[in-house]
Write a protein that holds these residues in place. Structure first.
Motif, PDB file in Angstrom:
ATOM      1  N   GLY A  14       0.933  -1.271  -0.036  1.00 55.45           N
ATOM      2  CA  GLY A  14       0.038  -0.027  -0.056  1.00 55.45           C
ATOM      3  C   GLY A  14       0.865   1.306   0.079  1.00 55.45           C
ATOM      4  N   ASP A  15       0.572   2.065   0.861  1.00 57.57           N
ATOM      5  CA  ASP A  15       1.526   3.788   1.023  1.00 57.57           C
ATOM      6  C   ASP A  15       2.879   3.247   1.342  1.00 57.57           C
ATOM      7  OD1 ASP A  15      -0.946   4.599   0.402  1.00 57.57           O
ATOM      8  OD2 ASP A  15      -1.709   5.207   2.457  1.00 57.57           O
ATOM      9  N   ARG A  17       6.230   4.369   3.047  1.00 53.03           N
ATOM     10  CA  ARG A  17       6.578   4.691   4.407  1.00 53.03           C
ATOM     11  C   ARG A  17       7.944   5.247   4.375  1.00 53.03           C
ATOM     12  NH1 ARG A  17       2.238   1.610   5.538  1.00 53.03           N
ATOM     13  NH2 ARG A  17       0.789   2.785   6.730  1.00 53.03           N
ATOM     14  N   ARG A  50       7.375   4.089  -7.433  1.00 55.26           N
ATOM     15  CA  ARG A  50       6.554   3.116  -6.860  1.00 55.26           C
ATOM     16  C   ARG A  50       6.451   1.954  -7.375  1.00 55.26           C
ATOM     17  NH1 ARG A  50       4.707   0.108  -4.166  1.00 55.26           N
ATOM     18  NH2 ARG A  50       2.927  -0.214  -2.664  1.00 55.26           N
ATOM     19  N   ALA A 260      -0.618   1.370  -6.016  1.00 56.94           N
ATOM     20  CA  ALA A 260      -0.433   0.832  -4.715  1.00 56.94           C
ATOM     21  C   ALA A 260      -1.355  -0.431  -4.509  1.00 56.94           C
ATOM     22  CB  ALA A 260      -0.420   1.958  -3.488  1.00 56.94           C
ATOM     23  N   ALA A 327       6.540   9.777  -0.464  1.00 55.40           N
ATOM     24  CA  ALA A 327       5.176   9.243  -0.001  1.00 55.40           C
ATOM     25  C   ALA A 327       4.347  10.716  -0.263  1.00 55.40           C
ATOM     26  CB  ALA A 327       5.581   9.207   1.414  1.00 55.40           C
ATOM     27  N   LEU A 330       2.892  10.698  -3.777  1.00 55.21           N
ATOM     28  CA  LEU A 330       2.162   9.580  -4.135  1.00 55.21           C
ATOM     29  C   LEU A 330       0.498  10.054  -3.535  1.00 55.21           C
ATOM     30  CD1 LEU A 330       4.118   6.628  -3.715  1.00 55.21           C
ATOM     31  CD2 LEU A 330       3.331   7.506  -5.722  1.00 55.21           C
ATOM     32  N   ARG A 331       0.655  10.802  -2.238  1.00 55.13           N
ATOM     33  CA  ARG A 331      -0.427  11.181  -1.683  1.00 55.13           C
ATOM     34  C   ARG A 331      -1.250  12.642  -2.270  1.00 55.13           C
ATOM     35  NH1 ARG A 331       2.337  10.941   3.300  1.00 55.13           N
ATOM     36  NH2 ARG A 331       2.679  13.070   3.122  1.00 55.13           N
TER      37      ARG A 331
END
Ligand SMILES: NC(=O)c1ccc[n+]([C@@H]2O[C@H](COP(=O)([O-])OP(=O)(O)OC[C@H]3O[C@@H](n4cnc5c(N)ncnc54)[C@H](OP(=O)(O)O)[C@@H]3O)[C@@H](O)[C@H]2O)c1
Length: 353
Positions: A14-15, A17, A50, A260, A327, A330-331
């Motif tokens: 997923g995300d 970090r 990613r 993701a 991060a 991607l957010r």
């Protein structure tokens, strides 16, 4: 002499970090014949990294980053501190593909990132070094190749660009505007929508989080669109297929909404429209169009000099913050090109040590 490198230590589920990476101190060796030693000053942060933070990267793409190793294949600019390669001298500003570290030993002739990342001397009289990671580098090339080659832009086309406030999207949208098209941009916040309308001068823009995409798109383009420059995939691509007019074209640049995903995502439910409307859907990569680099540099360089392209940057300070920058991108925290400014000379006296 010691340098620092950012290594992935686990593949994110997923995300992304910061704790998926660690910063490692490593000895920096002097260059051998045919190599240069570069002190990196700026390094790129890209959505597509990613795809490589996984055991396997998608077939046909650049390889996955191995764990517990430096991340090869990330665009970077820096200054040569020692050269044993013809045509390169200390003080030259260069780009290469050994990013996310503060020193790199680079083999001059070795092709990197399909040629787009091969060691190249840069003219910092034309633009600051970091511009070669954005508008005058692979980002500019991707926007240019996608719009003018993959999408085959024609006079009068109405163009929709998704992730239009990001690095590639903001350039593609502005290039289409410069060529006289009606351009619609979408992004994920009202502030970005304001940026698209007021600073980039797009004809219409919407926040994709504020309603159903087909409705938002219909409002922005009541008569439909001819070209969709896709950075997002998924629901965005599906909405585009619905809005495209006969003989419309899709240039698929990327599908960030799926990077993701834990399960294979479903394809668009309305793909049959490609048949009924006679659409062309073409995926492309900037690195597959390195032959366009001289043309792109000339044309886009002129637009930059004339002040016709706005090139916003989101700058994150310090090599150790590169994972945080990724991060954030991607957010959707970024506007324009995301860059890490690599701080200072690390440990040791002279670069050649
Ligand atoms: N084909 C190629 O050669 C090539 C080369 C470079 C990049 N790319 C692709 O181009 C696209 C943009 O990459 P970039 O490096 O320039 O990054 P970027 O656009 O600067 O940053 C990514 C943006 O995507 C948006 N986003 C994130 N998740 C999303 C979601 N679920 N739905 C909609 N939007 C989302 C975010 O903006 P919002 O706030 O608007 O959500 C974020 O700012 C990516 O798909 C990338 O893989 C392709």
């Amino acid at each position: 002499m010691q340098g620092r490198e950012v290594w992935p230590i686990r593949y994110p589920r997923g995300d992304v970090r910061a704790s998926d990476f660690r910063v490692v101190e490593v000895p920096v060796r002097p260059p051998r014949p045919g190599e240069v030693l570069v002190r990196n000053t700026w390094t790129s942060v890209d959505a597509a990294l990613r795809l490589r933070l996984s055991k396997t990267a998608p077939p046909g793409y650049f390889p996955a980053f191995p764990l517990e190793e430096p991340m090869d294949g990330i665009m970077t600019v820096g200054e040569i501190v020692e050269s044993r390669a013809d045509g390169f001298a200390p003080g030259d500003t260069v780009w290469h593909a050994s990013g996310w570290r503060d020193y790199a030993v680079v083999e001059a002739e070795k092709e990197a990132l399909g040629g787009v990342g091969t060691l190249t001397k840069l003219d910092v009289g034309v633009a600051p070094a970091q511009a070669y990671l954005g508008v005058l580098g692979g980002t500019g090339l991707t926007a240019y190749a996608g719009l003018f080659h993959a999408a085959g832009l024609r006079d009068g086309d109405v163009v929709w660009v998704s992730a239009a406030a990001g690095a590639v999207g903001s350039l593609a949208a502005q290039m289409a505007k410069i060529r006289g098209h009606r351009v619609i941009g979408s992004a994920g916040s009202d502030e970005k929508v304001r940026h698209l309308r007021e600073e980039l001068g797009l004809d219409a823009a919407f926040n994709y989080k504020c309603g159903a995409l087909p409705d938002l798109l219909r409002e922005a383009a009541p008569d439909g669109i001819d070209v969709y420059f896709d950075n997002v995939g998924g629901d965005h691509l599906e909405a585009a297929l619905g809005a495209l007019r006969t003989s419309g074209r899709v240039a698929i640049c990327g599908m960030i909404s799926q990077y993701a995903a834990q399960e294979p995502p479903h394809g668009p439910g309305n793909l049959m429209l490609a048949v009924t409307k006679g659409l062309t859907i073409r995926g492309f990569r900037g690195s597959g169009h390195t032959h366009l680099l001289p043309e792109m540099s000339r044309q886009v360089g002129a637009w930059v000099r004339e002040g016709r392209l706005s090139c916003r940057e989101t700058i994150v300070e310090g090599l150790t913050q590169a994972p945080v920058a990724l991060a954030g991108l991607l957010r959707g925290d970024n506007t324009g090109k995301t860059l890490v400014r690599i701080d200072g000379v690390p440990h040791g006296e002279s670069a050649a040590g």
